[in-house]
Motif scaffolding. Structure first.
Motif, PDB file in Angstrom:
ATOM      1  N   MET A 157      39.440  43.525  41.806  1.00  0.00           N
ATOM      2  CA  MET A 157      40.573  43.346  42.704  1.00  0.00           C
ATOM      3  C   MET A 157      40.373  43.197  44.108  1.00  0.00           C
ATOM      4  O   MET A 157      40.786  42.507  44.780  1.00  0.00           O
ATOM      5  CB  MET A 157      41.558  43.825  42.359  1.00  0.00           C
ATOM      6  CG  MET A 157      42.102  44.052  40.653  1.00  0.00           C
ATOM      7  SD  MET A 157      42.693  42.208  40.492  1.00  0.00           S
ATOM      8  CE  MET A 157      41.564  41.719  39.343  1.00  0.00           C
ATOM      9  N   PRO A 172      38.823  37.537  39.616  1.00  0.00           N
ATOM     10  CA  PRO A 172      39.687  38.441  39.336  1.00  0.00           C
ATOM     11  C   PRO A 172      40.694  38.169  38.145  1.00  0.00           C
ATOM     12  O   PRO A 172      41.325  39.015  37.612  1.00  0.00           O
ATOM     13  CB  PRO A 172      40.428  38.395  40.691  1.00  0.00           C
ATOM     14  CG  PRO A 172      40.231  37.131  41.272  1.00  0.00           C
ATOM     15  CD  PRO A 172      38.873  37.033  40.997  1.00  0.00           C
ATOM     16  N   GLY A 196      42.201  40.039  44.427  1.00  0.00           N
ATOM     17  CA  GLY A 196      43.524  40.370  43.935  1.00  0.00           C
ATOM     18  C   GLY A 196      44.721  40.698  44.830  1.00  0.00           C
ATOM     19  O   GLY A 196      44.623  40.198  46.049  1.00  0.00           O
ATOM     20  N   PHE A 253      46.811  36.378  44.594  1.00  0.00           N
ATOM     21  CA  PHE A 253      45.166  36.248  44.481  1.00  0.00           C
ATOM     22  C   PHE A 253      44.874  35.050  45.326  1.00  0.00           C
ATOM     23  O   PHE A 253      45.552  34.273  45.709  1.00  0.00           O
ATOM     24  CB  PHE A 253      45.042  35.785  43.080  1.00  0.00           C
ATOM     25  CG  PHE A 253      44.921  37.052  42.026  1.00  0.00           C
ATOM     26  CD1 PHE A 253      45.680  38.212  42.239  1.00  0.00           C
ATOM     27  CD2 PHE A 253      44.274  36.912  40.748  1.00  0.00           C
ATOM     28  CE1 PHE A 253      45.578  39.322  41.438  1.00  0.00           C
ATOM     29  CE2 PHE A 253      44.233  38.076  39.940  1.00  0.00           C
ATOM     30  CZ  PHE A 253      44.765  39.165  40.205  1.00  0.00           C
TER      31      PHE A 253
END
Length: 392
Positions: free
Chosen positions: A13, A21, A378, A382
């Motif tokens: 992330m 991610p 993330g 995103f």
């Protein structure tokens, strides 16, 4: 029922070179259908995490138990006004949704399509004439998607970089960057509304300041709530989607050649990209104590319905971590579900499809430039940066 997972700092992330991610979040499907994350928002609050697509639909449809009124934006300023209609629950949500639906209907989007395609062609031709590589986010995705948004809201390109900077600080900045960005955006929307009341033109903001609901003009706070939502939603998500799509095609030359040789497949492929690379986490707030599949959700608890988790659900999609550009019956959750399903989904779809169509028609076989690495991350939204494509 507590798991060490969140969309901001779990493995994959944080900003990562050549990361994925979306694949990283799929790990939650090895666990329970619902669990508690002690920190899963920008401000560090915990959330219940709904991992199954069918359960997310149940939450998003049940507006009596799970409210959308979070004041996500206003809370940065210590205020509580809602973004409209996103943070209104029925029946008030329906009143404003009915007001705004015609502005982003399929028919309206069809009318905008020539301008969208013209913008894509102009940008891509400029890129092709200037060399054999480019930074997709800076040179194409952002100026393409943001221009369409600015044209819709009634603004020129002059402030494009400034607006994008505000959105970046708000959506991806730290706790010091976000409040000033939020104040700046609110002041801008308020000033624009004041200008349009004095000197109306044929644009979105003029429509809003002149519109009536239930026989009355909208209040200043309601105008602000609509304007802020459209501003924030229009500046980040489509450009990120286009970048994730082109990154996939750069890494998968067979898929790239398929769409290049059979452009009629692009619309279906775009749906698979929306499924596989969706970018939004939706949060709801419990309005009462409820037992949800064994989870003791209490009034005031946050409940996370992350689209990127639902779209990797093996109970919903066969081979969910494989990207199948011919996938049929693709009931993805990229635009949410229920009464709050994304108001701008028709426009977003056409922007993505047209962007891919014109890019593949005008740029030869491309790859990620040697010596560069795209950075993915993330979070609540995103994203991907530093995607340098090369076709030398």
């Amino acid at each position: 029922m507590v798991r060490d997972f969140n969309l901001f700092t779990s493995p994959g992330m944080l900003p990562t070179a050549n990361g994925d991610p979306h694949a990283a979040v799929a790990c939650v499907h090895a666990g329970p259908p619902i669990f508690y994350s002690t920190s899963n928002t920008r401000d560090g609050r915990g959330t219940w995490v709904i991992t199954r697509a069918s359960d997310q639909r149940r939450v998003l449809q049940d507006t009596e138990t799970f409210s959308s009124h979070r004041s996500i934006f206003a809370s940065v300023l210590g205020e509580s006004w809602p973004m409209i209609p996103l943070e209104l629950d029925p029946p008030f949500h329906g009143v404003f949704r009915s007001l705004l639906n015609p502005l982003l209907s399929p028919e309206r989007v069809m009318a905008l399509e020539p301008a969208v395609r013209e913008r894509a062609i102009k940008l891509i031709d400029r890129i092709a004439a200037s060399g054999t590589s480019c930074d997709i986010m800076k040179d194409f995705a952002v100026p393409f998607a943001v221009n369409i948004f600015l044209r819709f809201i009634g603004l020129s390109d002059d402030g494009l970089e400034t607006f994008v900077g505000w959105a970046r600080d708000l959506l991806h900045g730290d706790k010091e960057q976000r409040p000033p960005a939020a104040r700046t955006i609110v002041a801008f929307i308020d000033e624009l509304a004041t200008e349009r009341r004095k000197e109306p033109v044929d644009d979105f903001m003029t429509f809003i300041v002149k519109a009536k609901v239930e026989g009355r003009l909208l209040s200043d706070e309601e105008v602000r709530g609509i304007g802020v939502l459209v501003f924030v939603a229009g500046l980040d998500t489509v450009s990120a989607a286009i970048c994730f799509d082109l990154a996939h095609l750069a890494r998968n030359p067979k898929d790239q050649e398929l769409l290049r040789s059979e452009p009629d497949r692009i619309a279906v492929a775009a749906e698979e990209f929306l499924r596989a690379y969706s970018t939004i986490q939706m949060i709801r707030v419990a309005t009462k104590d409820v037992d949800f599949k064994g989870a003791p959700i209490r009034k005031g608890d946050y409940v996370s319905c992350a689209t990127m988790i639902a779209n990797r659900d093996p109970a919903e999609f066969e081979y969910p971590n494989e990207i199948d550009l011919a996938r049929e019956d693709n009931r993805h959750a990229a635009f949410g579900y229920g009464p709050h399903r994304c108001l701008g989904s028709h426009l977003a779809r056409r922007e993505i499809v047209i962007g891919l169509e014109e890019w593949l028609a005008r740029i030869p076989a491309f790859r990620i430039k040697t010596g560069t690495e795209p950075i993915t991350f993330g979070g609540h939204v995103f994203g991907i940066e530093n995607l340098i494509l090369d076709w030398s």
